[in-house]
Write an enzyme that holds these catalytic residues in place. Sequence first.
Site, PDB file in Angstrom:
ATOM      1  N   GLN A   1      -4.796  -0.413  -4.903  1.00  0.00           N
ATOM      2  CA  GLN A   1      -5.410  -1.556  -5.566  1.00  0.00           C
ATOM      3  C   GLN A   1      -6.253  -1.119  -6.761  1.00  0.00           C
ATOM      4  O   GLN A   1      -6.265  -1.785  -7.794  1.00  0.00           O
ATOM      5  CB  GLN A   1      -6.242  -2.366  -4.569  1.00  0.00           C
ATOM      6  CG  GLN A   1      -6.808  -3.634  -5.169  1.00  0.00           C
ATOM      7  CD  GLN A   1      -7.489  -4.502  -4.133  1.00  0.00           C
ATOM      8  OE1 GLN A   1      -7.047  -4.589  -2.992  1.00  0.00           O
ATOM      9  NE2 GLN A   1      -8.575  -5.151  -4.528  1.00  0.00           N
TER      10      GLN A   1
ATOM     11  N   HIS B   1      -5.568  -5.899   3.068  1.00  0.00           N
ATOM     12  CA  HIS B   1      -4.639  -4.791   3.249  1.00  0.00           C
ATOM     13  C   HIS B   1      -4.193  -4.717   4.705  1.00  0.00           C
ATOM     14  O   HIS B   1      -5.018  -4.494   5.600  1.00  0.00           O
ATOM     15  CB  HIS B   1      -5.312  -3.472   2.858  1.00  0.00           C
ATOM     16  CG  HIS B   1      -5.542  -3.348   1.390  1.00  0.00           C
ATOM     17  ND1 HIS B   1      -4.937  -2.379   0.636  1.00  0.00           N
ATOM     18  CD2 HIS B   1      -6.292  -4.084   0.530  1.00  0.00           C
ATOM     19  CE1 HIS B   1      -5.314  -2.507  -0.629  1.00  0.00           C
ATOM     20  NE2 HIS B   1      -6.138  -3.539  -0.714  1.00  0.00           N
TER      21      HIS B   1
ATOM     22  N   CYS C   1       0.852  -1.188   0.000  1.00  0.00           N
ATOM     23  CA  CYS C   1       0.000   0.000   0.000  1.00  0.00           C
ATOM     24  C   CYS C   1       0.887   1.238   0.000  1.00  0.00           C
ATOM     25  O   CYS C   1       1.811   1.341   0.799  1.00  0.00           O
ATOM     26  CB  CYS C   1      -0.890  -0.055   1.231  1.00  0.00           C
ATOM     27  SG  CYS C   1      -1.375   1.528   1.905  1.00  0.00           S
ATOM     28  N   GLU C   2       0.618   2.148  -0.913  1.00  0.00           N
ATOM     29  CA  GLU C   2       1.472   3.329  -1.001  1.00  0.00           C
ATOM     30  C   GLU C   2       1.245   4.322   0.133  1.00  0.00           C
ATOM     31  O   GLU C   2       2.056   5.214   0.341  1.00  0.00           O
ATOM     32  CB  GLU C   2       1.304   4.029  -2.351  1.00  0.00           C
ATOM     33  CG  GLU C   2      -0.012   4.701  -2.577  1.00  0.00           C
ATOM     34  CD  GLU C   2      -0.090   5.351  -3.952  1.00  0.00           C
ATOM     35  OE1 GLU C   2      -0.739   6.408  -4.042  1.00  0.00           O
ATOM     36  OE2 GLU C   2       0.463   4.815  -4.922  1.00  0.00           O
ATOM     37  N   HIS C   3       0.173   4.160   0.885  1.00  0.00           N
ATOM     38  CA  HIS C   3      -0.096   5.089   1.984  1.00  0.00           C
ATOM     39  C   HIS C   3       0.681   4.747   3.255  1.00  0.00           C
ATOM     40  O   HIS C   3       1.068   5.644   4.001  1.00  0.00           O
ATOM     41  CB  HIS C   3      -1.586   5.120   2.301  1.00  0.00           C
ATOM     42  CG  HIS C   3      -2.401   5.652   1.175  1.00  0.00           C
ATOM     43  ND1 HIS C   3      -3.639   5.154   0.855  1.00  0.00           N
ATOM     44  CD2 HIS C   3      -2.140   6.633   0.273  1.00  0.00           C
ATOM     45  CE1 HIS C   3      -4.118   5.810  -0.182  1.00  0.00           C
ATOM     46  NE2 HIS C   3      -3.234   6.710  -0.555  1.00  0.00           N
ATOM     47  N   HIS C   4       0.870   3.452   3.527  1.00  0.00           N
ATOM     48  CA  HIS C   4       1.541   3.036   4.764  1.00  0.00           C
ATOM     49  C   HIS C   4       2.742   2.126   4.528  1.00  0.00           C
ATOM     50  O   HIS C   4       3.411   1.728   5.469  1.00  0.00           O
ATOM     51  CB  HIS C   4       0.544   2.307   5.682  1.00  0.00           C
ATOM     52  CG  HIS C   4      -0.622   3.154   6.078  1.00  0.00           C
ATOM     53  ND1 HIS C   4      -1.821   3.104   5.405  1.00  0.00           N
ATOM     54  CD2 HIS C   4      -0.759   4.088   7.044  1.00  0.00           C
ATOM     55  CE1 HIS C   4      -2.662   3.971   5.958  1.00  0.00           C
ATOM     56  NE2 HIS C   4      -2.044   4.578   6.949  1.00  0.00           N
TER      57      HIS C   4
ATOM     58  N   CYS D   1      -2.709  -2.450   6.190  1.00  0.00           N
ATOM     59  CA  CYS D   1      -2.971  -1.137   6.773  1.00  0.00           C
ATOM     60  C   CYS D   1      -4.365  -1.073   7.395  1.00  0.00           C
ATOM     61  O   CYS D   1      -4.643  -0.192   8.208  1.00  0.00           O
ATOM     62  CB  CYS D   1      -2.785  -0.034   5.736  1.00  0.00           C
ATOM     63  SG  CYS D   1      -3.804  -0.210   4.262  1.00  0.00           S
TER      64      CYS D   1
END
Length: 187
Positions: free
Chosen positions: A116, A144, A75-78, A146
């Site tokens: 995703q 996920h 995941c690019e956020h976490h 996250c």
Amino acid sequence: MDLDRIRRAIREILLAVGEDPDREGLRETPDRVARMYAEVFQGLHQDPVVHLKKLFTQKYDEMVLIRDIRMVSFCEHHLLPVIGKAHVAYIPNGRVVGLSKIPRVIDVLAKRPQLQERLTEEVADLLMRELDARGVAVVIEASHSCMTIRGVNKPDSSFVTSAVRGAFKDRLATRTEVMSLIFGAKT
């Protein structure tokens, strides 16, 4: 990939969280993490199109479906793991691709910091364009980290995305058929 920079950053993170990066159990952690990042983000330095260059002429105009392709991304956020499976179908337009090539494409695109939703669309658009397919359907089901190990803490949740192109978008019967084949009676 700048492994030395990653090592320094991981060492700094360990210090920032209050750990001693020089203690026995952590001494080699910055190097291990740097090597792991080189592996899990290798798709940033690869072109998925190379896997779709060799096509075979084949008069076949029915659906080709590969189900349950194991997929791991981050995941690019976490920067936490996203683990799941992809289902990919296409309707050839006089040419087919070797079946191992589609999982290879997914691996390249998944081994990047990702969303995703974007991954699903990237796979569909790439296959539609490079295979000159009459239609493409991509469904990804994933868990996920996250969401399962932090934040909302919902370990049994999964996230499903789909992207349909061409005949799968234009013909309800074709879309229904592929979804039935993907999600129908599984043992």
